[in-house]
Design a protein around this motif. Sequence first.
Motif, PDB file in Angstrom:
ATOM      1  N   LEU A 153       0.842  -1.212   0.000  1.00  9.26           N
ATOM      2  CA  LEU A 153       0.000   0.000   0.000  1.00  9.26           C
ATOM      3  C   LEU A 153       0.870   1.253   0.000  1.00  9.26           C
ATOM      4  O   LEU A 153       0.599   2.208  -0.737  1.00  9.26           O
ATOM      5  CB  LEU A 153      -0.946   0.008   1.214  1.00  9.26           C
ATOM      6  CG  LEU A 153      -2.011  -1.106   1.250  1.00  9.26           C
ATOM      7  CD1 LEU A 153      -2.795  -1.049   2.565  1.00  9.26           C
ATOM      8  CD2 LEU A 153      -2.963  -1.021   0.056  1.00  9.26           C
ATOM      9  N   ASP A 165       1.226   4.140  -2.863  1.00 13.31           N
ATOM     10  CA  ASP A 165       1.064   5.536  -2.439  1.00 13.31           C
ATOM     11  C   ASP A 165       2.245   6.405  -2.851  1.00 13.31           C
ATOM     12  O   ASP A 165       2.090   7.574  -3.187  1.00 13.31           O
ATOM     13  CB  ASP A 165       1.017   5.580  -0.900  1.00 13.31           C
ATOM     14  CG  ASP A 165      -0.346   5.971  -0.390  1.00 13.31           C
ATOM     15  OD1 ASP A 165      -1.175   6.429  -1.198  1.00 13.31           O
ATOM     16  OD2 ASP A 165      -0.556   5.792   0.825  1.00 13.31           O
ATOM     17  N   ARG A 204      -7.916  -5.122  -0.718  1.00 10.89           N
ATOM     18  CA  ARG A 204      -7.504  -3.750  -0.414  1.00 10.89           C
ATOM     19  C   ARG A 204      -6.326  -3.320  -1.293  1.00 10.89           C
ATOM     20  O   ARG A 204      -6.275  -2.198  -1.787  1.00 10.89           O
ATOM     21  CB  ARG A 204      -7.153  -3.666   1.077  1.00 10.89           C
ATOM     22  CG  ARG A 204      -6.597  -2.373   1.517  1.00 10.89           C
ATOM     23  CD  ARG A 204      -7.374  -1.779   2.702  1.00 10.89           C
ATOM     24  NE  ARG A 204      -6.739  -0.532   3.102  1.00 10.89           N
ATOM     25  CZ  ARG A 204      -6.035  -0.383   4.219  1.00 10.89           C
ATOM     26  NH1 ARG A 204      -5.917  -1.388   5.076  1.00 10.89           N
ATOM     27  NH2 ARG A 204      -5.458   0.768   4.489  1.00 10.89           N
ATOM     28  N   LYS A 250      -6.117  -0.308  -4.353  1.00 14.75           N
ATOM     29  CA  LYS A 250      -5.077   0.729  -4.400  1.00 14.75           C
ATOM     30  C   LYS A 250      -4.333   0.735  -5.729  1.00 14.75           C
ATOM     31  O   LYS A 250      -3.411   1.519  -5.927  1.00 14.75           O
ATOM     32  CB  LYS A 250      -4.055   0.477  -3.292  1.00 14.75           C
ATOM     33  CG  LYS A 250      -4.334   1.224  -2.033  1.00 14.75           C
ATOM     34  CD  LYS A 250      -3.568   2.542  -2.000  1.00 14.75           C
ATOM     35  CE  LYS A 250      -3.917   3.255  -0.715  1.00 14.75           C
ATOM     36  NZ  LYS A 250      -3.258   4.568  -0.626  1.00 14.75           N
TER      37      LYS A 250
END
Length: 204
Positions: A157, A161, A189, A193
């Motif tokens: 993640l 990002d 999840r 992303k």
Amino acid sequence: MKKALILVDIQNDFCPRGSLAVPGGDEIIPVVNSLGTGFELVVATMDWHPPGHVSFASTHGKNVGDTIVAGGITQVLWPDHCVQNTWGARLAPGLDQKMIHRIFQKGTDPEIDSYSGFFDNQRKKSTGLDSYLRNSGVNSVYITGLATDVCVKFTALDAADLGFETFVVSDGCRGVDLNPGDVQKAYARMKDKGVTILDSGEVK
Ligand code: VGL
Ligand code: ZN
């Protein structure tokens, strides 16, 4: 396009005889070793806790799986694991360590846990992995290791990002599933992303 392989926490305590054993954790080792031969740059993270770490149930006289609030965030409590300079913290013996260019330790602050290989859970400190990858000209990362639903997830993640094209190699990972379904939720999840989940056979 430069790619790097990230090995997350492939340490004794996350393998079958370890204190926080991830089911089948050692099965990833041959997959990771052969994957590594196709990468110019391989980095590893290591969970590296001082004794009495905030994430240990024993530190608080509580049970594994209980939660506390520490530094304003929820902390899940684990068995003592990956204590600095102990057997459990060592990289798994079957792992080909010659391929690793650099190791990043995390979870070294007694009061703050660190699941991601990039930042601690309070996002106060960086491990240096981000700048190391950038300075090496890397723009895509392939992530493997332990555990899928904890440190692999948070590393992926954060990588997404930070703007890296991010891949998680599923047969190079295994999960804890402390609550059944955690691994599936973690993959959902990550996909949300923009992380691509693939098999080692699909890595080009
Ligand atoms: C991890 C729980 C606690 C991991 C580290 O490497 O996935 N899990 N510390
Ligand atoms: Zn830990």
